[in-house]
Design an enzyme around this catalytic site. Structure first.
Site, PDB file in Angstrom:
ATOM      1  N   HIS A 109       0.909  -1.193  -0.037  1.00 52.99           N
ATOM      2  CA  HIS A 109      -0.087   0.038  -0.040  1.00 52.99           C
ATOM      3  C   HIS A 109       0.894   1.128  -0.027  1.00 52.99           C
ATOM      4  O   HIS A 109       1.804   1.230   0.459  1.00 52.99           O
ATOM      5  CB  HIS A 109      -0.919  -0.041   1.147  1.00 52.99           C
ATOM      6  CG  HIS A 109      -2.140   0.769   1.108  1.00 52.99           C
ATOM      7  ND1 HIS A 109      -2.115   2.343   1.351  1.00 52.99           N
ATOM      8  CD2 HIS A 109      -3.290   0.659   0.735  1.00 52.99           C
ATOM      9  CE1 HIS A 109      -3.209   3.043   1.166  1.00 52.99           C
ATOM     10  NE2 HIS A 109      -4.109   1.983   0.865  1.00 52.99           N
ATOM     11  N   ASP A 163      -8.144  -5.214   0.192  1.00 49.58           N
ATOM     12  CA  ASP A 163      -8.465  -5.989  -0.948  1.00 49.58           C
ATOM     13  C   ASP A 163      -7.937  -7.591  -0.760  1.00 49.58           C
ATOM     14  O   ASP A 163      -8.684  -8.378  -1.364  1.00 49.58           O
ATOM     15  CB  ASP A 163      -7.854  -5.568  -2.033  1.00 49.58           C
ATOM     16  CG  ASP A 163      -8.587  -4.030  -2.616  1.00 49.58           C
ATOM     17  OD1 ASP A 163      -9.712  -3.942  -2.268  1.00 49.58           O
ATOM     18  OD2 ASP A 163      -7.506  -3.199  -2.847  1.00 49.58           O
TER      19      ASP A 163
END
Ligand code: ACO
Length: 427
Positions: A305, A362
């Site tokens: 991320h 996710d």
């Protein structure tokens, strides 16, 4: 006394104010830098650049902290509801019981779409990706709701925000229904926001749809986890589109387009596809090796991320929710075992440890959504549905900010310098 940062360029030295947020890193205010030095800063991907001031969401990526208006995402996911989080993001405070009931009622009563929009769907191919339909239909809302496009009127802005939050489940469910050739299912006011969406997606006129409370709660939690994430790519897109004065429906359509990409909202679809491709735990090392290979473009989807250099706090809630949904629906999908083992193996691998690559939201969300019955093509549409509140909250904040200007980045030009035009017969 305000701190300053000294920036020296050749003979010119300027003091730039250092701004302090309520929490988080200091920010060097370089708004006057170009006027004072004739130089721009260079920051492709905005890794060191704050594009705005905001009171909505705070992330500490190193510590794995996500706060909405000061409330921890874990507390909201455990104790709150998506409607309450929508109110919080839009208004800044948690609602009282009456305020929540009133807000819920307002959203519920905006869920229907103008009937003519149904014909709009029929212009799409049946195999159109739901996100393609969402971009088109949400953008088209501005052609249907003219009375909420005056962006400088706070009341119209709020009506547009309510409409967008309320209509998004109807729009997403209709995109799904269209793709499977089933009739559209109209919203029902006696169901919750999330229960209504489940019924509009999976219900058929031939029989009564019964909402499973565990699935309803799990999906509501997924919506909470996706509601906002400060200045991510799609939110920044919404702000940039809105900075020109574009209407809210057009701005949210721009956000949806950005969210569609596999590095952003498309990652949950990509993560589940990857887990299915891996198929069984014995094949995990092969995929870990590929992710580490510089010559192979493959990346572990759902890992890494831009901001989180620690466990994404949303992934923790997701992992727990997978178990609840699997138990409630008696699902026995090997993909969850693959996900758990892949996570464990990656978290013990020096490559992922050194680069601080952890599972993001996710990694598990696709596993849950698939167990509930959503096809992978709907995953990003669900993300768009949930993120709409964040987009409209950020858009509202931007429009009401007196310092707001049209967003207009500069560039480092490396193309040809001026040269003489040569007529075609002389080239
Ligand atoms: N698998 C393998 N290696 C990775 C991964 C991954 N998933 N993610 C990053 N890396 C490596 C990169 O190769 C790079 O290595 P290098 O320094 O040797 O060149 C290093 O880690 C840093 O990666 P960047 O791409 O520079 O980091 P950035 O902040 O730009 O990217 C991103 C973040 C796009 C999320 C990236 O981690 C990625 O592509 N992940 C997979 C896609 C994904 O899951 N996206 C969802 C994001 S969350 C969301 O949108 C809700």
């Amino acid at each position: 006394m305000t701190d300053t940062a000294k920036i020296t360029l050749g003979d010119v030295s300027v003091d730039s104010p250092v701004l302090k947020g309520s929490v988080g890193p200091d920010v060097i205010d370089i708004r006057k830098l170009y006027a004072q030095t004739g130089a721009f800063t260079y920051d492709p991907g905005f890794t060191s650049t704050a594009s705005c001031e905001s009171e909505i969401t705070y992330i500490d990526g190193d510590e794995g902290v996500l706060l909405h208006r000061g409330y921890a995402i874990g507390d909201l996911a455990e104790q709150s509801s998506f409607m309450e989080v929508c109110y919080l993001l839009l208004n800044g405070e948690l609602p009282s019981g009456d305020e929540l009931a009133d807000f819920d009622n307002t959203i519920t009563r905006h869920t229907m779409l103008h009937e003519q929009l149904a014909t709009f769907y029929r212009g799409f191919r049946r195999d159109a990706h739901p996100m393609a339909i969402m971009c088109g239909v949400v953008g088209a809302l501005s052609a249907f709701y003219h009375d909420s496009t005056e962006i400088h009127d706070p009341r119209q802005r709020m009506i547009a925000s309510h409409r967008l939050i309320a209509k998004m489940p109807t729009i997403a469910a209709m995109a799904y229904k269209y793709s499977v050739g089933q009739p559209f299912v109209y919203p029902r006011n006696d169901l919750s926001y999330t229960g209504n969406f489940l019924r509009m997606t999976f219900g058929v006129p031939a029989e009564e749809y019964v909402v499973n409370p565990v699935v309803e709660r799990a999906l509501d939690r997924i919506f909470i986890l996706h509601a906002d994430h400060e200045q991510n790519a799609s939110t920044s897109t919404v702000r940039l589109a809105g900075s020109s004065g574009a209407n809210p429906f057009a701005c949210i359509a721009a956000g949806i387009a950005c969210l569609w990409g596999p590095a952003h909202g498309g990652a949950n679809e990509a993560a589940l596809n990857m887990l299915r491709e891996i198929g069984r735990p014995e094949r995990i090392p092969e995929y870990i090796a590929r992710a580490k290979d510089k010559d192979d473009p493959f990346r572990l989807m759902g890992f890494g991320h831009r901001v989180y250099k620690n466990y994404d706090p949303r992934a923790t809630v997701m992992q727990k929710t997978v178990r609840e949904v699997f138990d409630a629906l008696k699902v026995n999908d090997p993909v969850f075992e693959v996900a758990l083992q892949l996570e464990e193996m990656a978290l013990n691998d020096p490559y992922f440890v050194e680069k601080k690559l952890f599972p993001n939201v996710d990694f598990y969300s696709g596993v849950i959504l698939s167990a509930i019955g959503f096809p992978t093509t709907m995953f990003t549409a669900l993300f768009a549905l949930a993120r709409t509140v964040g987009w409209v909250a950020q858009w509202n904040e931007m429009i009401s900010d007196p310092a707001q200007k049209i967003g207009r980045p500069r560039q480092l030009y490396t193309g040809p310098t001026q040269r003489a035009y040569v007529p075609v017969d002389k080239r």
